[in-house]
Design a protein around this motif. Structure first.
Motif, PDB file in Angstrom:
ATOM      1  N   ILE B  44     -30.062  16.655  13.345  1.00 32.16           N
ATOM      2  CA  ILE B  44     -30.292  16.852  14.781  1.00 32.16           C
ATOM      3  C   ILE B  44     -31.415  15.931  15.262  1.00 32.16           C
ATOM      4  N   ARG B  45     -32.444  15.845  14.424  1.00 34.69           N
ATOM      5  CA  ARG B  45     -33.580  14.997  14.784  1.00 34.69           C
ATOM      6  C   ARG B  45     -33.127  13.541  14.910  1.00 34.69           C
ATOM      7  N   ALA B  46     -32.338  13.085  13.911  1.00 36.21           N
ATOM      8  CA  ALA B  46     -31.857  11.696  13.949  1.00 36.21           C
ATOM      9  C   ALA B  46     -31.015  11.468  15.195  1.00 36.21           C
ATOM     10  N   GLY B  47     -30.212  12.473  15.517  1.00 34.38           N
ATOM     11  CA  GLY B  47     -29.397  12.342  16.720  1.00 34.38           C
ATOM     12  C   GLY B  47     -30.255  12.176  17.963  1.00 34.38           C
ATOM     13  N   MET B  48     -31.342  12.913  18.036  1.00 35.27           N
ATOM     14  CA  MET B  48     -32.257  12.843  19.175  1.00 35.27           C
ATOM     15  C   MET B  48     -32.922  11.474  19.246  1.00 35.27           C
ATOM     16  N   GLU B  49     -33.192  10.906  18.038  1.00 37.44           N
ATOM     17  CA  GLU B  49     -33.861   9.605  18.005  1.00 37.44           C
ATOM     18  C   GLU B  49     -32.853   8.477  18.113  1.00 37.44           C
ATOM     19  N   LYS B  50     -31.604   8.818  18.335  1.00 35.14           N
ATOM     20  CA  LYS B  50     -30.509   7.846  18.523  1.00 35.14           C
ATOM     21  C   LYS B  50     -30.322   6.963  17.305  1.00 35.14           C
ATOM     22  N   LYS B  51     -30.604   7.443  16.114  1.00 35.27           N
ATOM     23  CA  LYS B  51     -30.309   6.629  14.941  1.00 35.27           C
ATOM     24  C   LYS B  51     -29.515   7.453  13.930  1.00 35.27           C
ATOM     25  N   PHE B  52     -28.673   8.314  14.455  1.00 39.01           N
ATOM     26  CA  PHE B  52     -27.849   9.164  13.601  1.00 39.01           C
ATOM     27  C   PHE B  52     -26.783   8.329  12.901  1.00 39.01           C
ATOM     28  N   ASP B  53     -26.684   8.511  11.604  1.00 42.42           N
ATOM     29  CA  ASP B  53     -25.654   7.790  10.838  1.00 42.42           C
ATOM     30  C   ASP B  53     -24.904   8.835  10.022  1.00 42.42           C
ATOM     31  N   ASP B  54     -23.607   8.961  10.275  1.00 43.57           N
ATOM     32  CA  ASP B  54     -22.908  10.091   9.659  1.00 43.57           C
ATOM     33  C   ASP B  54     -22.789   9.958   8.149  1.00 43.57           C
ATOM     34  N   ASN B  97     -39.344  18.826  11.362  1.00 43.03           N
ATOM     35  CA  ASN B  97     -38.207  18.367  12.158  1.00 43.03           C
ATOM     36  C   ASN B  97     -38.089  19.166  13.438  1.00 43.03           C
ATOM     37  N   LEU B  98     -38.314  20.474  13.312  1.00 45.70           N
ATOM     38  CA  LEU B  98     -38.217  21.334  14.495  1.00 45.70           C
ATOM     39  C   LEU B  98     -39.239  20.892  15.534  1.00 45.70           C
ATOM     40  N   ALA B  99     -40.462  20.566  15.091  1.00 43.50           N
ATOM     41  CA  ALA B  99     -41.496  20.139  16.023  1.00 43.50           C
ATOM     42  C   ALA B  99     -41.080  18.863  16.737  1.00 43.50           C
ATOM     43  N   ILE B 100     -40.512  17.916  15.958  1.00 44.22           N
ATOM     44  CA  ILE B 100     -40.114  16.636  16.569  1.00 44.22           C
ATOM     45  C   ILE B 100     -38.967  16.856  17.549  1.00 44.22           C
ATOM     46  N   ILE B 101     -37.990  17.702  17.157  1.00 43.26           N
ATOM     47  CA  ILE B 101     -36.869  17.996  18.055  1.00 43.26           C
ATOM     48  C   ILE B 101     -37.393  18.598  19.352  1.00 43.26           C
ATOM     49  N   ARG B 102     -38.340  19.518  19.219  1.00 38.17           N
ATOM     50  CA  ARG B 102     -38.893  20.176  20.403  1.00 38.17           C
ATOM     51  C   ARG B 102     -39.535  19.149  21.336  1.00 38.17           C
ATOM     52  N   ARG B 103     -40.282  18.231  20.747  1.00 42.16           N
ATOM     53  CA  ARG B 103     -40.926  17.214  21.569  1.00 42.16           C
ATOM     54  C   ARG B 103     -39.897  16.364  22.304  1.00 42.16           C
ATOM     55  N   HIS B 104     -38.820  15.987  21.600  1.00 43.44           N
ATOM     56  CA  HIS B 104     -37.780  15.189  22.248  1.00 43.44           C
ATOM     57  C   HIS B 104     -37.191  15.928  23.429  1.00 43.44           C
ATOM     58  N   ILE B 105     -36.927  17.220  23.234  1.00 44.43           N
ATOM     59  CA  ILE B 105     -36.313  18.005  24.313  1.00 44.43           C
ATOM     60  C   ILE B 105     -37.281  18.110  25.484  1.00 44.43           C
ATOM     61  N   LEU B 106     -38.560  18.323  25.188  1.00 45.21           N
ATOM     62  CA  LEU B 106     -39.537  18.487  26.267  1.00 45.21           C
ATOM     63  C   LEU B 106     -39.733  17.186  27.041  1.00 45.21           C
ATOM     64  N   LYS B 107     -39.626  16.054  26.353  1.00 41.17           N
ATOM     65  CA  LYS B 107     -39.860  14.762  27.012  1.00 41.17           C
ATOM     66  C   LYS B 107     -38.786  14.437  28.030  1.00 41.17           C
ATOM     67  N   LYS B 108     -37.581  14.956  27.821  1.00 42.40           N
ATOM     68  CA  LYS B 108     -36.473  14.587  28.693  1.00 42.40           C
ATOM     69  C   LYS B 108     -36.677  15.086  30.116  1.00 42.40           C
TER      70      LYS B 108
END
Lengths: 235, 108
Positions: B44-54, B97-108
């Motif tokens: 999820i974090r990688a997806g948020m950072e736009k570098k998700f690779d399946d 990871n949860l902290a980073i995901i939270r930050r991404h969501i809050l920044k939007k």
């Protein structure tokens, strides 16, 4: 992005499967194992108790036979007296006489939060000290809650109960002892003695003189599996 | 979005229907679940950072899971509580990871 979604779906599929299985396994672990163990132990306890009861009956039966034999006309009076004396010494005969009755109990005090309950309950050490003191005072026979104290008796802590002759005894404890009532009573109540220690922790301990103490005999068998008499010690 | 959700539901259904897990393996499974959760949060974090690779995601998921279970197994064999290492590492990473995901969501 379609391919990404498929891979996420696969991973989540496995994740969901694992979590569900794990939750089920944990639930089973909590339910099954302890109850199974408890049942097993209960069954075992019941079996052992039945065995013990049947053995007590058997011993009783054998004693009766022994009595019949010794009461028979052919038996010599001296041998019979000797037998009674020996059985009194062994503690298998009920006896009566002058003595004291000691009662002991846990502290009636309400436990304050944070206090160690161990300080306010009777322990096997307390019983041991009292028995020891009574013996030092010349007690001739003793019983704890109906359990005759023999030469081979144990007084032992087992979990949260006290065992005497491998039977559970629980407070209130009544110790009967025959002997000189004055000596026995003063031995227990002497200044700095055992009763003073017990009362310091709020435990209940009283001793009463009595002219008529009846002490039961030991109902089980006294066996010597590893021990035999030395032949020529003759006393 | 519906496809991953469907996968999760099917997975849970299979897990409930499947024959129950022997008690001895429950411990390995618990560590493996933690590793799997870690991978999902990482994804999820990688997806948020736009570098998700399946490919990385899938291989990471399975290797983490197997390694965690393997560690628990080896630890039990040699008498060292190695699974605590896995629990610790994955636990810390999940929260990071949860902290980073939270930050991404809050920044939007």
């Amino acid at each position: 992005m379609k391919r990404g979604q498929i891979s996420i779906a696969i991973v989540l599929l496995f994740l969901g499967m694992m979590i569900a299985m794990q939750v089920r396994a944990t639930q089973q672990a909590q339910q099954n194992v302890p109850t199974a163990r408890v049942q097993e132990l209960t069954t075992r306890l019941k079996e052992v108790k039945e065995e013990r009861d049947s053995l007590v009956i058997e011993v009783d039966d054998l004693r009766t036979k022994l009595n019949q034999v010794s009461a028979g006309g052919s038996a010599n009076q001296a041998i019979r007296d000797e037998l009674i004396k020996a059985r009194m010494e062994a503690g298998v005969l009920p006896v009566k006489g002058k003595g004291v009755e000691v009662t002991m109990n846990d502290s009636p005090k309400e436990l304050q939060p944070g206090e160690d309950p161990n300080l306010y309950i009777l322990h096997e050490e307390d019983l041991l000290k009292v028995v020891n003191e009574l013996r030092a005072g010349g007690a001739e026979a003793m019983s704890i809650n109906g359990q005759r104290i023999l030469a081979t008796s144990e007084i032992r802590c087992a979990g949260n109960t006290i065992l005497v002759n491998t039977k559970k005894v629980v407070p209130p404890i009544t110790i009967l002892a025959t002997g000189n009532p004055d000596t026995l009573k003063s031995g227990l109540e002497i200044k700095g003695g055992i009763f003073e220690q017990l009362k310091y922790w709020g435990l209940v301990a009283t001793v009463a003189k009595s002219d008529d103490i009846t002490i039961p005999g030991f109902p089980g068998p006294v066996t010597f599996n590893y021990t035999s008499a030395v032949e020529d010690s003759g006393s | 979005m519906w496809l991953p959700l469907l996968g999760l539901i099917i997975g849970i259904v299979i897990g409930i229907q499947a024959p129950s897990l022997p008690q001895a393996y429950a411990q390995y499974m618990s560590v493996a679940v933690l590793a799997a959760l870690d991978s999902v949060f990482g994804g999820i974090r990688a997806g948020m950072e736009k570098k998700f690779d399946d490919t990385i995601f899938i291989t990471g998921f399975f290797s983490n899971t197997l390694l965690a279970a393997g560690l628990a197994y080896i630890g039990e064999r040699i008498g060292v509580a190695l699974y605590t290492a896995a629990i610790f590492a994955f636990g810390v990473r999940i929260f990071q990871n949860l902290a980073i995901i939270r930050r991404h969501i809050l920044k939007k």
